[in-house]
Design a protein around this motif. Structure first.
Motif, PDB file in Angstrom:
ATOM      1  N   ASP A   1       0.844  -1.188   0.000  1.00 23.55           N
ATOM      2  CA  ASP A   1       0.000   0.000   0.000  1.00 23.55           C
ATOM      3  C   ASP A   1       0.886   1.247   0.000  1.00 23.55           C
ATOM      4  O   ASP A   1       1.714   1.431   0.899  1.00 23.55           O
ATOM      5  CB  ASP A   1      -0.911  -0.004   1.233  1.00 23.55           C
ATOM      6  CG  ASP A   1      -1.956   1.102   1.194  1.00 23.55           C
ATOM      7  OD1 ASP A   1      -1.569   2.282   1.268  1.00 23.55           O
ATOM      8  OD2 ASP A   1      -3.162   0.785   1.103  1.00 23.55           O
ATOM      9  N   GLY A   2       0.712   2.111  -0.999  1.00 22.36           N
ATOM     10  CA  GLY A   2       1.579   3.275  -1.141  1.00 22.36           C
ATOM     11  C   GLY A   2       1.463   4.261   0.007  1.00 22.36           C
ATOM     12  O   GLY A   2       2.477   4.762   0.512  1.00 22.36           O
ATOM     13  N   GLU A   3       0.230   4.564   0.414  1.00 21.88           N
ATOM     14  CA  GLU A   3       0.033   5.541   1.492  1.00 21.88           C
ATOM     15  C   GLU A   3       0.621   5.037   2.806  1.00 21.88           C
ATOM     16  O   GLU A   3       1.329   5.779   3.506  1.00 21.88           O
ATOM     17  CB  GLU A   3      -1.459   5.813   1.672  1.00 21.88           C
ATOM     18  CG  GLU A   3      -1.769   6.786   2.815  1.00 21.88           C
ATOM     19  CD  GLU A   3      -3.253   6.910   3.085  1.00 21.88           C
ATOM     20  OE1 GLU A   3      -3.623   7.653   4.016  1.00 21.88           O
ATOM     21  OE2 GLU A   3      -4.042   6.250   2.390  1.00 21.88           O
ATOM     22  N   ILE A   4       0.342   3.793   3.150  1.00 25.91           N
ATOM     23  CA  ILE A   4       0.860   3.222   4.397  1.00 25.91           C
ATOM     24  C   ILE A   4       2.381   3.198   4.374  1.00 25.91           C
ATOM     25  O   ILE A   4       3.039   3.534   5.363  1.00 25.91           O
ATOM     26  CB  ILE A   4       0.292   1.812   4.614  1.00 25.91           C
ATOM     27  CG1 ILE A   4      -1.225   1.880   4.813  1.00 25.91           C
ATOM     28  CG2 ILE A   4       0.939   1.144   5.808  1.00 25.91           C
ATOM     29  CD1 ILE A   4      -1.889   0.532   4.922  1.00 25.91           C
ATOM     30  N   SER A   5       2.954   2.818   3.244  1.00 22.20           N
ATOM     31  CA  SER A   5       4.415   2.738   3.136  1.00 22.20           C
ATOM     32  C   SER A   5       5.062   4.109   3.305  1.00 22.20           C
ATOM     33  O   SER A   5       6.092   4.252   3.972  1.00 22.20           O
ATOM     34  CB  SER A   5       4.810   2.129   1.791  1.00 22.20           C
ATOM     35  OG  SER A   5       4.332   0.802   1.674  1.00 22.20           O
ATOM     36  N   GLN A   6       4.460   5.122   2.720  1.00 21.61           N
ATOM     37  CA  GLN A   6       5.006   6.479   2.839  1.00 21.61           C
ATOM     38  C   GLN A   6       4.985   6.962   4.286  1.00 21.61           C
ATOM     39  O   GLN A   6       5.980   7.506   4.781  1.00 21.61           O
ATOM     40  CB  GLN A   6       4.199   7.434   1.956  1.00 21.61           C
ATOM     41  CG  GLN A   6       4.731   8.858   1.938  1.00 21.61           C
ATOM     42  CD  GLN A   6       3.928   9.755   1.014  1.00 21.61           C
ATOM     43  OE1 GLN A   6       2.929   9.340   0.431  1.00 21.61           O
ATOM     44  NE2 GLN A   6       4.359  10.984   0.875  1.00 21.61           N
ATOM     45  N   GLU A   7       3.858   6.750   4.977  1.00 19.59           N
ATOM     46  CA  GLU A   7       3.760   7.186   6.371  1.00 19.59           C
ATOM     47  C   GLU A   7       4.658   6.351   7.281  1.00 19.59           C
ATOM     48  O   GLU A   7       5.225   6.869   8.251  1.00 19.59           O
ATOM     49  CB  GLU A   7       2.305   7.108   6.845  1.00 19.59           C
ATOM     50  CG  GLU A   7       1.350   7.985   6.070  1.00 19.59           C
ATOM     51  CD  GLU A   7       1.745   9.454   6.154  1.00 19.59           C
ATOM     52  OE1 GLU A   7       1.930   9.943   7.270  1.00 19.59           O
ATOM     53  OE2 GLU A   7       1.861  10.092   5.100  1.00 19.59           O
ATOM     54  N   ARG A   8       4.798   5.076   6.978  1.00 17.76           N
ATOM     55  CA  ARG A   8       5.669   4.216   7.782  1.00 17.76           C
ATOM     56  C   ARG A   8       7.122   4.673   7.678  1.00 17.76           C
ATOM     57  O   ARG A   8       7.859   4.695   8.679  1.00 17.76           O
ATOM     58  CB  ARG A   8       5.534   2.762   7.320  1.00 17.76           C
ATOM     59  CG  ARG A   8       6.388   1.789   8.123  1.00 17.76           C
ATOM     60  CD  ARG A   8       6.224   0.362   7.625  1.00 17.76           C
ATOM     61  NE  ARG A   8       6.662   0.208   6.244  1.00 17.76           N
ATOM     62  CZ  ARG A   8       5.845  -0.018   5.216  1.00 17.76           C
ATOM     63  NH1 ARG A   8       4.544  -0.103   5.402  1.00 17.76           N
ATOM     64  NH2 ARG A   8       6.325  -0.152   3.998  1.00 17.76           N
ATOM     65  N   MET A   9       7.538   5.068   6.498  1.00 15.44           N
ATOM     66  CA  MET A   9       8.912   5.540   6.320  1.00 15.44           C
ATOM     67  C   MET A   9       9.160   6.823   7.102  1.00 15.44           C
ATOM     68  O   MET A   9      10.255   7.041   7.638  1.00 15.44           O
ATOM     69  CB  MET A   9       9.183   5.762   4.829  1.00 15.44           C
ATOM     70  CG  MET A   9       9.124   4.498   3.993  1.00 15.44           C
ATOM     71  SD  MET A   9      10.399   3.299   4.442  1.00 15.44           S
ATOM     72  CE  MET A   9      11.842   4.116   3.802  1.00 15.44           C
ATOM     73  N   LYS A  10       8.149   7.685   7.192  1.00 12.50           N
ATOM     74  CA  LYS A  10       8.282   8.895   8.000  1.00 12.50           C
ATOM     75  C   LYS A  10       8.541   8.543   9.466  1.00 12.50           C
ATOM     76  O   LYS A  10       9.376   9.153  10.131  1.00 12.50           O
ATOM     77  CB  LYS A  10       7.027   9.750   7.883  1.00 12.50           C
ATOM     78  CG  LYS A  10       6.807  10.400   6.538  1.00 12.50           C
ATOM     79  CD  LYS A  10       5.524  11.225   6.547  1.00 12.50           C
ATOM     80  CE  LYS A  10       5.249  11.852   5.189  1.00 12.50           C
ATOM     81  NZ  LYS A  10       3.961  12.610   5.197  1.00 12.50           N
ATOM     82  N   CYS A  11       7.801   7.564   9.958  1.00 19.70           N
ATOM     83  CA  CYS A  11       7.980   7.142  11.346  1.00 19.70           C
ATOM     84  C   CYS A  11       9.365   6.543  11.563  1.00 19.70           C
ATOM     85  O   CYS A  11      10.037   6.843  12.562  1.00 19.70           O
ATOM     86  CB  CYS A  11       6.910   6.123  11.730  1.00 19.70           C
ATOM     87  SG  CYS A  11       5.316   6.828  12.117  1.00 19.70           S
ATOM     88  N   PHE A  12       9.797   5.679  10.666  1.00 25.76           N
ATOM     89  CA  PHE A  12      11.105   5.064  10.806  1.00 25.76           C
ATOM     90  C   PHE A  12      12.209   6.124  10.839  1.00 25.76           C
ATOM     91  O   PHE A  12      13.125   6.052  11.660  1.00 25.76           O
ATOM     92  CB  PHE A  12      11.358   4.089   9.652  1.00 25.76           C
ATOM     93  CG  PHE A  12      10.693   2.760   9.816  1.00 25.76           C
ATOM     94  CD1 PHE A  12      10.329   2.293  11.060  1.00 25.76           C
ATOM     95  CD2 PHE A  12      10.417   1.961   8.702  1.00 25.76           C
ATOM     96  CE1 PHE A  12       9.715   1.055  11.215  1.00 25.76           C
ATOM     97  CE2 PHE A  12       9.811   0.730   8.846  1.00 25.76           C
ATOM     98  CZ  PHE A  12       9.456   0.272  10.106  1.00 25.76           C
ATOM     99  N   ARG A  13      12.114   7.113   9.975  1.00 26.66           N
ATOM    100  CA  ARG A  13      13.148   8.153   9.922  1.00 26.66           C
ATOM    101  C   ARG A  13      13.151   8.980  11.198  1.00 26.66           C
ATOM    102  O   ARG A  13      14.215   9.346  11.709  1.00 26.66           O
ATOM    103  CB  ARG A  13      12.925   9.028   8.702  1.00 26.66           C
ATOM    104  CG  ARG A  13      13.847  10.245   8.628  1.00 26.66           C
ATOM    105  CD  ARG A  13      15.307   9.863   8.810  1.00 26.66           C
ATOM    106  NE  ARG A  13      15.862   9.194   7.655  1.00 26.66           N
ATOM    107  CZ  ARG A  13      17.112   8.739   7.589  1.00 26.66           C
ATOM    108  NH1 ARG A  13      17.920   8.874   8.647  1.00 26.66           N
ATOM    109  NH2 ARG A  13      17.544   8.133   6.503  1.00 26.66           N
TER     110      ARG A  13
END
Length: 258
Positions: free
Chosen positions: A92-104
């Protein structure tokens, strides 16, 4: 959704999926009422869908997406086969984008950031320490924290996050505060207000209280009785609200009318 989230039980990892399922259920009910095929266009559903998506976009945070991504059930065949439109979080593109923000944000160190990405790749693709048949079969049935206790030891960064996020409760206090203000504006004695007028008064009331928290004396506003009064008739004094965002109980200085 509000009733489910207003609990002490951990449900942060369930909110994202519940929103998607709720919107789909609303669509089914509207199309059933209008006796339309799911392939047809419903103007009424389009309006409702825009309202729901706008509300979700306002309340959704990257933590919802990260917690959703760490739930093993959403990578299992049991979950994906229940609905053909479902896709795993890593697809899922939206979930992946937000997850990467959290990881960073959670792992500013480049080495830890690279390591947590590798751990998530192995977890989502069920490779490395996660390729065991027992591990994969338990994804769809075991509680997320128990699953991570048993099978997540070789991904310590993800395991630490999984212990924290799926154990987080949610709250509907922000919505309840709004209802309290609305009840103060639209009381039994003022029940002829139109919805638009009541909405405008609630908006003004909330903004006046926010302005009263400003340290600038010129911006300090009167807070008349707070939300505890049904009407203004019995208010014998004005309260100057010296409010703080960090204090749950607001301290008020009473000014007695001379």
């Amino acid at each position: 959704m509000i009733r489910f989230c207003d609990t002490d039980k951990p449900c942060l990892h369930l909110v994202y999926e519940m929103w998607d399922a709720m919107i789909e259920k609303v669509k089914i009910e509207i199309y059933k009422k209008e006796k339309r095929a799911m392939s047809q266009i419903s103007c009424f559903y389009d309006v409702v869908h825009r309202i729901l998506v706008a509300r979700w976009a306002k309340n959704n945070t990257p933590l919802h997406c990260l917690a959703h991504s760490l739930h093993p059930r959403y990578y299992s065949d049991v979950w994906s086969l229940e609905d053909s439109t479902r896709c795993a979080p890593h697809r899922d593109g939206e979930i992946s984008q937000e997850r990467m923000k959290c990881f960073r944000r959670l792992f500013p160190n480049d080495d830890e950031y690279s390591k947590v990405l590798d751990e998530y790749a192995m977890f989502s693709m069920k490779t490395g320490p996660f390729d065991d048949l027992t591990c994969i079969s338990m994804m769809g049935t075991m509680e997320p924290k128990n699953w991570w206790v048993n099978f997540g030891a070789q991904a310590p960064l993800l395991q630490t996050l999984a212990f924290r996020l799926p154990g987080q409760p949610t709250s509907s206090s922000c919505a309840e505060r709004n209802w309290s203000t609305y009840a103060f504006i639209h009381s039994l004695k003022r029940n002829k207000l139109t919805p638009s007028r009541a909405q405008d008064l609630v908006y003004i009331h909330n903004n006046l209280r926010l302005l009263s928290r400003s340290p600038n004396p010129d911006a300090k506003m009167w807070d008349v009785g707070g939300d505890a009064f049904d009407s203004m008739e019995d208010v014998g004094f004005l309260e100057v609200a010296d409010l703080s965002l960090d204090e749950p109980d607001f301290e008020n200085d009473l000014i007695i009318d001379s």
